[in-house]
Design an enzyme around this catalytic site. Sequence first.
Site, PDB file in Angstrom:
ATOM      1  N   CYS A  39       0.827  -1.208   0.000  1.00 52.64           N
ATOM      2  CA  CYS A  39       0.000   0.000   0.000  1.00 52.64           C
ATOM      3  C   CYS A  39       0.868   1.268   0.000  1.00 52.64           C
ATOM      4  O   CYS A  39       1.656   1.481   0.928  1.00 52.64           O
ATOM      5  CB  CYS A  39      -0.912  -0.007   1.228  1.00 52.64           C
ATOM      6  SG  CYS A  39      -1.904   1.505   1.380  1.00 52.64           S
ATOM      7  N   LYS A  66      -9.792  -8.410   7.342  1.00 52.93           N
ATOM      8  CA  LYS A  66      -9.583  -7.477   8.440  1.00 52.93           C
ATOM      9  C   LYS A  66      -9.593  -8.190   9.798  1.00 52.93           C
ATOM     10  O   LYS A  66     -10.628  -8.722  10.204  1.00 52.93           O
ATOM     11  CB  LYS A  66     -10.652  -6.392   8.431  1.00 52.93           C
ATOM     12  CG  LYS A  66     -10.759  -5.651   7.093  1.00 52.93           C
ATOM     13  CD  LYS A  66     -11.857  -4.609   7.119  1.00 52.93           C
ATOM     14  CE  LYS A  66     -12.206  -4.074   5.744  1.00 52.93           C
ATOM     15  NZ  LYS A  66     -11.114  -3.455   5.038  1.00 52.93           N
ATOM     16  N   VAL A  79      -5.726   0.402   6.164  1.00 56.82           N
ATOM     17  CA  VAL A  79      -4.339   0.676   6.512  1.00 56.82           C
ATOM     18  C   VAL A  79      -3.876   1.882   5.698  1.00 56.82           C
ATOM     19  O   VAL A  79      -4.361   2.089   4.584  1.00 56.82           O
ATOM     20  CB  VAL A  79      -3.433  -0.550   6.234  1.00 56.82           C
ATOM     21  CG1 VAL A  79      -3.788  -1.691   7.168  1.00 56.82           C
ATOM     22  CG2 VAL A  79      -3.513  -1.010   4.771  1.00 56.82           C
ATOM     23  N   GLU A  91      -5.611   7.754   8.502  1.00 54.68           N
ATOM     24  CA  GLU A  91      -5.416   8.723   7.426  1.00 54.68           C
ATOM     25  C   GLU A  91      -3.919   9.049   7.359  1.00 54.68           C
ATOM     26  O   GLU A  91      -3.347   9.624   8.296  1.00 54.68           O
ATOM     27  CB  GLU A  91      -6.240   9.991   7.587  1.00 54.68           C
ATOM     28  CG  GLU A  91      -7.732   9.763   7.712  1.00 54.68           C
ATOM     29  CD  GLU A  91      -8.333   9.061   6.493  1.00 54.68           C
ATOM     30  OE1 GLU A  91      -7.737   9.098   5.408  1.00 54.68           O
ATOM     31  OE2 GLU A  91      -9.424   8.462   6.643  1.00 54.68           O
ATOM     32  N   SER A  92      -3.302   8.697   6.243  1.00 51.45           N
ATOM     33  CA  SER A  92      -1.844   8.722   6.153  1.00 51.45           C
ATOM     34  C   SER A  92      -1.228  10.097   6.391  1.00 51.45           C
ATOM     35  O   SER A  92      -0.244  10.220   7.130  1.00 51.45           O
ATOM     36  CB  SER A  92      -1.387   8.170   4.807  1.00 51.45           C
ATOM     37  OG  SER A  92      -1.857   8.956   3.724  1.00 51.45           O
TER      38      SER A  92
END
Length: 267
Positions: A39, A66, A79, A91-92
């Site tokens: 990801c 999950k 993720v 939230e990255s």
Amino acid sequence: MANNHPDSKVYPHATGAAEAMVKAHEKEESLKLYSGWFCPFVQRVLLVLLEKKIPFQYIEVNPYHKPQSLLDLNPRGLVPTLQYYNKPLYESTVICEFLEEAYPNHGLSLLPSDPYQKARVRIWIDFVTSRIIPAFHRFLQFQGEDEGLKKVREEFLGKIKEFTEEMDRTGPYFLGEELSLIDLVIAPWAVRLWVFDHFKGGLKLPEDEDEEWVKRWNVWLNVIEKRESVVSSTSEKEHYLPIYQRYADDVAQSELAKATREGKGVP
């Protein structure tokens, strides 16, 4: 139902340099990162953790299977999800800025101290998420050739050009000599540009000598690709291929793939 998710059959773990990085971060830590090796949003957070040399525990999950431990932290089960002293964050870009603020004395400082420059960095971080990534996926997921493919390719290149023209003229990084958060939030997509050569006939950057932005982009990309944090968080290309094949065929069922089909941005 999750076990039958069409995107769930990904390679189970990181490989190559990334596998070594994961093994180095398997021991118990109060800071835990729920990750998917493939990801790019996870890689954003990994880059910050590695550049700042923050101790953390890497936990690999298949987000299409999950685990309850992830759902307890993040009901959406996405993720990256960060567990900070048993408290959740997701939230990255939010996580990346949190890490910079929560660990100011670790490793590099990734945001400028000057309020204006800090705000400017945040503008272009938002541009990456709201403009570049959607254009990346419209290009990758486009079905067909000729004028339609040319249009989405040119749209994506236009966003890269706009971003690059905001870079410090000398560099090599976005703000100049020093790495900052804006470099890290776009890096995972920059090092995946090979997918367009493989699936969509190439990125086809302009070769005109007058296109100064292309030269500047290549200077930036060259230094980013060689950055140790980027190298050590990137797996072997062969294991990304089946994942991006599904995007290139526009059959991927991730939230981002579905949003792209609906003409929306990053969900």
